[in-house]
Design a protein around this motif. Structure first.
Motif, PDB file in Angstrom:
ATOM      1  N   GLU A  55      31.903  35.414  30.889  1.00 30.90           N
ATOM      2  CA  GLU A  55      33.169  36.059  31.245  1.00 30.90           C
ATOM      3  C   GLU A  55      34.020  35.121  32.105  1.00 30.90           C
ATOM      4  O   GLU A  55      35.241  35.058  31.953  1.00 30.90           O
ATOM      5  N   LYS A  56      33.363  34.399  33.006  1.00 29.09           N
ATOM      6  CA  LYS A  56      34.101  33.479  33.877  1.00 29.09           C
ATOM      7  C   LYS A  56      34.803  32.406  33.051  1.00 29.09           C
ATOM      8  O   LYS A  56      35.954  32.044  33.327  1.00 29.09           O
ATOM      9  N   ALA A  57      34.117  31.886  32.017  1.00 28.55           N
ATOM     10  CA  ALA A  57      34.731  30.850  31.181  1.00 28.55           C
ATOM     11  C   ALA A  57      35.974  31.396  30.479  1.00 28.55           C
ATOM     12  O   ALA A  57      36.983  30.689  30.343  1.00 28.55           O
ATOM     13  N   VAL A  58      35.906  32.639  30.045  1.00 30.39           N
ATOM     14  CA  VAL A  58      37.065  33.258  29.392  1.00 30.39           C
ATOM     15  C   VAL A  58      38.212  33.401  30.385  1.00 30.39           C
ATOM     16  O   VAL A  58      39.364  33.043  30.088  1.00 30.39           O
ATOM     17  N   ARG A  59      37.913  33.912  31.573  1.00 36.36           N
ATOM     18  CA  ARG A  59      38.977  34.114  32.576  1.00 36.36           C
ATOM     19  C   ARG A  59      39.552  32.768  33.034  1.00 36.36           C
ATOM     20  O   ARG A  59      40.757  32.651  33.282  1.00 36.36           O
ATOM     21  N   ASP A  60      38.691  31.747  33.149  1.00 36.05           N
ATOM     22  CA  ASP A  60      39.192  30.422  33.534  1.00 36.05           C
ATOM     23  C   ASP A  60      40.137  29.879  32.463  1.00 36.05           C
ATOM     24  O   ASP A  60      41.179  29.276  32.791  1.00 36.05           O
ATOM     25  N   ALA A  61      39.785  30.075  31.191  1.00 35.43           N
ATOM     26  CA  ALA A  61      40.634  29.586  30.102  1.00 35.43           C
ATOM     27  C   ALA A  61      41.962  30.332  30.074  1.00 35.43           C
ATOM     28  O   ALA A  61      43.002  29.753  29.735  1.00 35.43           O
ATOM     29  N   GLU A  62      41.941  31.593  30.461  1.00 35.48           N
ATOM     30  CA  GLU A  62      43.196  32.361  30.554  1.00 35.48           C
ATOM     31  C   GLU A  62      44.016  31.878  31.746  1.00 35.48           C
ATOM     32  O   GLU A  62      45.252  31.785  31.668  1.00 35.48           O
ATOM     33  N   GLY A  63      43.309  31.547  32.825  1.00 41.73           N
ATOM     34  CA  GLY A  63      44.008  31.099  34.024  1.00 41.73           C
ATOM     35  C   GLY A  63      44.673  29.754  33.868  1.00 41.73           C
ATOM     36  O   GLY A  63      45.769  29.520  34.412  1.00 41.73           O
ATOM     37  N   ASP A  64      44.041  28.841  33.095  1.00 41.69           N
ATOM     38  CA  ASP A  64      44.633  27.504  32.948  1.00 41.69           C
ATOM     39  C   ASP A  64      45.496  27.375  31.686  1.00 41.69           C
ATOM     40  O   ASP A  64      45.951  26.274  31.350  1.00 41.69           O
ATOM     41  N   GLY A  65      45.714  28.475  30.991  1.00 42.95           N
ATOM     42  CA  GLY A  65      46.646  28.468  29.868  1.00 42.95           C
ATOM     43  C   GLY A  65      46.055  28.137  28.517  1.00 42.95           C
ATOM     44  O   GLY A  65      46.767  28.126  27.513  1.00 42.95           O
ATOM     45  N   ARG A  66      44.743  27.868  28.447  1.00 40.72           N
ATOM     46  CA  ARG A  66      44.152  27.582  27.138  1.00 40.72           C
ATOM     47  C   ARG A  66      44.081  28.831  26.268  1.00 40.72           C
ATOM     48  O   ARG A  66      44.114  28.755  25.040  1.00 40.72           O
ATOM     49  N   LEU A  67      44.006  29.964  26.924  1.00 40.69           N
ATOM     50  CA  LEU A  67      44.040  31.252  26.216  1.00 40.69           C
ATOM     51  C   LEU A  67      45.183  32.088  26.765  1.00 40.69           C
ATOM     52  O   LEU A  67      45.505  31.993  27.968  1.00 40.69           O
ATOM     53  N   PRO A  68      45.798  32.905  25.934  1.00 43.67           N
ATOM     54  CA  PRO A  68      46.900  33.742  26.422  1.00 43.67           C
ATOM     55  C   PRO A  68      46.392  34.814  27.386  1.00 43.67           C
ATOM     56  O   PRO A  68      45.242  35.239  27.319  1.00 43.67           O
ATOM     57  N   THR A  69      47.252  35.242  28.265  1.00 41.45           N
ATOM     58  CA  THR A  69      46.909  36.321  29.183  1.00 41.45           C
ATOM     59  C   THR A  69      46.745  37.617  28.400  1.00 41.45           C
ATOM     60  O   THR A  69      47.600  37.962  27.577  1.00 41.45           O
ATOM     61  N   PRO A  70      45.661  38.335  28.612  1.00 41.60           N
ATOM     62  CA  PRO A  70      45.437  39.548  27.827  1.00 41.60           C
ATOM     63  C   PRO A  70      46.452  40.645  28.129  1.00 41.60           C
ATOM     64  O   PRO A  70      46.986  40.725  29.247  1.00 41.60           O
ATOM     65  N   GLU A  71      46.708  41.467  27.121  1.00 44.70           N
ATOM     66  CA  GLU A  71      47.631  42.581  27.309  1.00 44.70           C
ATOM     67  C   GLU A  71      47.027  43.625  28.241  1.00 44.70           C
ATOM     68  O   GLU A  71      45.817  43.784  28.306  1.00 44.70           O
ATOM     69  N   LYS A  72      47.908  44.327  28.952  1.00 45.78           N
ATOM     70  CA  LYS A  72      47.461  45.383  29.860  1.00 45.78           C
ATOM     71  C   LYS A  72      48.177  46.686  29.540  1.00 45.78           C
ATOM     72  O   LYS A  72      49.314  46.685  29.060  1.00 45.78           O
ATOM     73  N   ASP A  73      47.492  47.780  29.797  1.00 47.21           N
ATOM     74  CA  ASP A  73      48.094  49.095  29.612  1.00 47.21           C
ATOM     75  C   ASP A  73      49.179  49.275  30.664  1.00 47.21           C
ATOM     76  O   ASP A  73      48.902  49.148  31.869  1.00 47.21           O
ATOM     77  N   PRO A  74      50.428  49.563  30.253  1.00 45.73           N
ATOM     78  CA  PRO A  74      51.517  49.680  31.231  1.00 45.73           C
ATOM     79  C   PRO A  74      51.326  50.823  32.227  1.00 45.73           C
ATOM     80  O   PRO A  74      51.900  50.789  33.320  1.00 45.73           O
ATOM     81  N   ASN A  75      50.538  51.800  31.867  1.00 51.68           N
ATOM     82  CA  ASN A  75      50.333  52.954  32.751  1.00 51.68           C
ATOM     83  C   ASN A  75      49.214  52.726  33.750  1.00 51.68           C
ATOM     84  O   ASN A  75      49.323  53.096  34.923  1.00 51.68           O
ATOM     85  N   THR A  76      48.120  52.104  33.295  1.00 50.90           N
ATOM     86  CA  THR A  76      46.974  51.926  34.179  1.00 50.90           C
ATOM     87  C   THR A  76      46.854  50.518  34.735  1.00 50.90           C
ATOM     88  O   THR A  76      46.179  50.298  35.747  1.00 50.90           O
TER      89      THR A  76
END
Length: 397
Positions: A55-76
């Motif tokens: 999970e950390k590798a996924v979040r790191d890749a999102e943090g450094d731009g290698r992966l797009p930021t995941p979508e979030k529910d606008p309500n929660t």
């Protein structure tokens, strides 16, 4: 002249009434203008496991731009989960897509038995989706004019499929296309393309039979040559043939380089499978005299519709294990209400979502399906030289 109480007119009426039932079912499942979509999403832990990273590798890749930021529910403000496309994007970034190398042969796997009702189409659609979940590029070729597999993949054979443009039929006709690219269609499942079927494909049986007299080798290997024109795009090509010994079934046997034979462990179906194996051997030997011998990377028998509560099933399963000690798959596709319920809505177990996936019945069914998928996946990987080092590391080779 003898007077028969049931006339041809009455048979036509029966056919029309049956067609009404099918039409109403499809109207319910295929709403006008609706397009089937895959709504399955994966949380970060599952997505990371699928991508072969933490999970950390996924979040790191999102943090450094290698992966797009995941979508979030606008309500929660919580993550909505990852789609299969996004998981495959992770695999691309991390270099963990489990595909064959260019020099490896594409696996052309036919799920074949000349008897109907043995679970052939069920195996094809669930195996295709299992492999797609794993990240492989899959093509499903529906060779059965009943179009069951086509329906489960979201296409109404009577409305969405044109026999003169979308099926194998044009390719089988004299002077038809020289490649199968014309019939390839994307599906709502990322990584799965298909060539659909409808009732018009049945006419190919007659045309094939007529041409056999003049062009035996051409007719027998027509499908194999067609698959060669598209095989570079896929890792695995799954063939769903008709449940009968006809020209299309023979073409499938000639086109495949691997066979999976579904066989329920009951007296009638097991007896039919024994006859199928005998007939297949005799047929392939006969065809070899005209078009050359064909071999297979593997031929495996899969016990399907197994019910552990039935002593007769257990007894026949033991016989199958004794008779086919090396040919019977270790995994078993057990009889499950979950598969029946999904099929009734022209779905698969893999695309169910929500509360239905949290039941014990669903979880057990997934275990059976995943076990079959893993075993077939391993058999496929053994045919790819580029995977041998990894298989040895995994202790499989």
């Amino acid at each position: 002249m003898q007077d028969f109480p049931v006339s041809l007119e009455e048979i036509d009426n029966l056919a029309r009434r049956a067609d009404t039932v099918i039409r109403r079912l499809r109207e319910r499942v295929f709403a006008p203008g609706a397009q089937k979509a895959l709504s399955v999403r994966f949380n970060v832990r599952t997505a990371a496991e699928m991508a072969g990273r933490t999970e950390k590798a996924v979040r790191d890749a999102e943090g450094d731009g290698r992966l797009p930021t995941p979508e979030k529910d606008p309500n929660t403000g919580r993550r909505t989960g990852y789609s299969l496309e996004e998981v495959n994007r992770m695999r691309e970034v991390f270099g963990t897509l489990p595909r064959r190398a260019a020099e490896d042969p594409a696996t052309v796997l036919a799920v074949q038995n000349f008897k109907g009702g043995v679970g052939k189409s069920t195996v094809v659609v669930h195996l295709a989706q299992y492999l797609a979940l794993r990240g492989y590029r899959v093509c499903v070729i529906d060779c059965d004019s009943q179009g069951s597999t086509t329906s489960i993949f979201g296409l109404n054979p009577d409305v969405d499929v044109d026999e003169d443009e979308d099926t194998l039929y044009p390719f089988f006709r004299h002077g038809g296309p020289t490649s199968l690219h014309y019939a390839l269609r994307a599906t709502y499942w990322p990584g799965i393309a298909m060539i659909p079927a409808n009732l018009g494909l049945y006419d190919a049986e007659y045309e094939f039979a007529a041409r056999m007299v003049r062009e035996q080798s051409f007719v027998l290997d027509r499908l194999r040559h067609g698959i060669e024109t598209i095989s570079d795009q896929f890792d695995v090509i799954l063939l769903d043939p008709p449940p009968a010994l006809g020209m299309i079934s023979l073409s499938v046997l000639r086109a495949a380089n691997a066979l999976l034979i579904p066989a329920p462990p009951n007296n009638i179906d097991f007896g039919s499978t024994a006859h199928f194996l005998k007939m297949m051997g005799a047929t392939l030997n006969e065809l070899a005299e005209h078009g050359g011998a064909r071999g297979y990377h593997f031929v495996k028998i899969l016990a399907t519709k197994m019910n552990d509560q039935k002593s007769a099933h257990q007894a026949i399963k033991r016989v199958m294990e004794a008779v086919f000690p090396h040919d019977l798959m270790q995994s078993v596709l057990k009889d499950s209400a979950e598969i029946d319920n999904a099929t009734a809505n022209l779905m698969t177990v893999y695309e169910m979502t929500g509360a239905a996936t949290r039941t014990d019945t669903h979880k057990r069914c997934r275990v059976y399906l995943d076990a079959v998928g893993r075993e077939v996946e391993t058999l496929i990987r053994k045919t790819w030289p580029s995977h041998h080092a990894a298989l040895r590391k995994e202790g499989i080779l």
